[in-house]
Design an enzyme around this catalytic site. Structure first.
Site, short mmCIF file in Angstrom:
data_model
loop_
_atom_site.label_atom_id
_atom_site.label_comp_id
_atom_site.label_asym_id
_atom_site.label_seq_id
_atom_site.Cartn_x
_atom_site.Cartn_y
_atom_site.Cartn_z
CG ASP A 158 -5.33 6.87 -1.58
OD1 ASP A 158 -4.43 6.38 -0.86
OD2 ASP A 158 -6.26 6.27 -1.53
CG ASP A 196 -0.21 -0.07 2.68
OD1 ASP A 196 0.69 0.36 2.66
OD2 ASP A 196 -0.95 -0.37 3.38
CB SER A 197 0.34 4.54 -1.06
OG SER A 197 -0.76 4.99 -0.25
N GLY A 198 0.85 4.03 2.10
CA GLY A 198 1.19 4.51 3.32
C GLY A 198 0.07 5.57 3.84
N GLY A 199 -0.68 6.06 2.89
CA GLY A 199 -1.50 7.19 3.13
C GLY A 199 -2.44 6.86 4.26
CG HIS A 237 -9.05 -22.55 11.37
ND1 HIS A 237 -9.53 -23.45 10.24
CD2 HIS A 237 -10.17 -21.74 11.27
CE1 HIS A 237 -10.91 -23.23 10.11
NE2 HIS A 237 -11.43 -21.97 10.65
CB CYS A 258 -6.68 -25.86 7.60
SG CYS A 258 -7.06 -25.81 9.19
CD GLN A 263 -10.08 7.38 -1.82
OE1 GLN A 263 -11.24 7.60 -1.08
NE2 GLN A 263 -9.20 6.67 -1.28
N GLY A 282 -11.54 4.20 0.02
CA GLY A 282 -12.34 5.08 1.12
C GLY A 282 -13.73 4.26 1.51
CG ASP A 303 -5.78 -5.28 2.15
OD1 ASP A 303 -5.51 -4.84 3.18
OD2 ASP A 303 -6.35 -4.32 1.32
#
Length: 375
Positions: free
Chosen positions: A147, A93-96, A340, A311, A194, A221, A271
């Protein structure tokens, strides 16, 4: 020679799509769920276990990694992949979002965001150009544009201003990404739509991003407190505003029923920290809904977490044993519960891919909703 980035759709069922993203470090089957590796680790799991669970790609967090151990240090180790021992694709991700949600005393400007580290109070500046540089140093396979992500419930004026700034930052991210020619030649850049909950703002955002040109497009967003109904309301129109021949990524989502509903609306990638965070706190996801293994009723339960799960955790250990580990604070409890949950999320994605491919996604969705009890 493996492609830099290629997306192919193999089947559709309604708005739901099944496909493959091909990259130099491997293929990513879609719909895809990316386990979150915040600090160069999917918490409580070894990379080989994450892969064995079925994950094709993981996510790394630019904000956390730039502060510790720093992107420059990881570059000296040969990049994030070598540093953590994961040889398949990584999206960063960009960190924003983390800058705004975790840092104290942030100051936003057209240039970027000035902030104090939540770790030691050190001062930093994150701009679109610096975000691209950090992600290049990490060696990310899929780079996210920088962003601004406003909180839920902002007024129309703030939502519009924030979206427009994000679009200006998207253009700067594109230029910054392209400047790193060697990295750009083997990685991909995604733009982020956005516009809060507003259909017209999101249409403008999408049009701007398409004009700039990206390999894939994220829907940003959302999952910021608006609730599932409002989120699905946006997803009823947002995916169709983005190019049909590119992956669509819903950031930060989510619960299993969120994933099913979003796939039904045309989303390809997800994610969320939920399966790992919940596992560490004693919550397991099952086909019958989530359960809290801390509850006293599981102390004598000799059944697996989920009888229909294959699993390693469910084939060996009982609910009673996991209850004991978690209540005793044993590290193994967090490890097994997380393992799991990651398996369950990957099994859910595979079940959706299979349902789309065989043209029975509507039936799968109905059956899932009837069985899954949301906590």
């Amino acid at each position: 020679m493996k492609p830099r980035f290629a997306f192919s759709i193999s089947a559709t069922d309604g708005a739901a799509r099944a496909g493959v993203i091909a990259m130099q470090r491997g293929e990513i089957r879609t719909p895809a769920f990316m386990p979150v590796g915040t600090a160069a680790t999917v918490k409580a799991m070894r990379p080989a276990e994450v892969r064995a669970a079925g994950a094709d790609i993981i996510l790394g967090n630019t904000y956390h990694l730039m502060l510790r151990p720093t992107a420059e240090r990881m570059a000296r180790f040969g990049g994030l992949h070598k540093f953590m021992g994961w040889d398949r694709p990584i999206l960063t991700d960009s960190g924003g979002y983390q800058v705004m949600s975790l840092s104290a005393l942030t100051k936003q400007s057209e240039e970027g965001v000035a902030f104090k580290s939540h770790l030691d109070g050190s001062r930093h500046m994150l701009t679109p150009e610096r975000s691209m540089e950090i992600q290049r140093l990490l060696g990310s396979d899929i780079v996210m544009a920088f962003d601004e992500c406003p909180p839920a419930g902002v007024d129309a004026r703030r939502a519009e201003a924030s979206m427009e700034r994000s679009m200006r930052w998207a253009a700067r991210s594109r230029a910054g990404f392209d400047a790193g020619e060697e990295h750009a030649a083997r990685s991909a850049l995604f733009g982020i739509q956005q516009g809060s909950l507003d259909e017209k703002l999101r249409a403008r955002s999408a049009a701007t991003l398409i004009d700039i040109g990206f390999d894939g497009y994220a829907i940003g967003g959302l999952a910021v407190g608006e609730g599932q109904a409002a989120m699905f309301g946006v997803l009823d129109f947002a995916p169709a505003q983005l190019p049909a021949d590119r992956p669509r990524y819903l950031m930060g989502v989510g619960k299993p029923d969120d994933l099913v509903g979003a796939v039904a609306r045309g989303v390809d990638m997800f994610d969320c920290v939920l399966p790992t965070r919940s596992g560490r706190n004693g919550q397991a996801f099952t086909w019958d809904g989530p359960l809290n293994i801390r509850n006293a009723k599981f102390a004598d339960d000799q059944e697996p977490l989920d009888a229909s799960c294959g699993c390693p955790v469910c084939t060996i250990w009982s609910r009673g044993y996991l209850h004991h580990l978690v209540r005793a604070g044993e590290m193994l409890g967090a490890m097994l519960m997380t393992q799991h949950n990651i398996h369950f999320y990957q099994d859910l994605m595979q079940a959706m891919r299979d349902a789309i491919t065989t043209g029975r996604f509507a039936a799968f969705r109905s059956d899932f909703a009837a069985r899954y009890r949301r906590a």
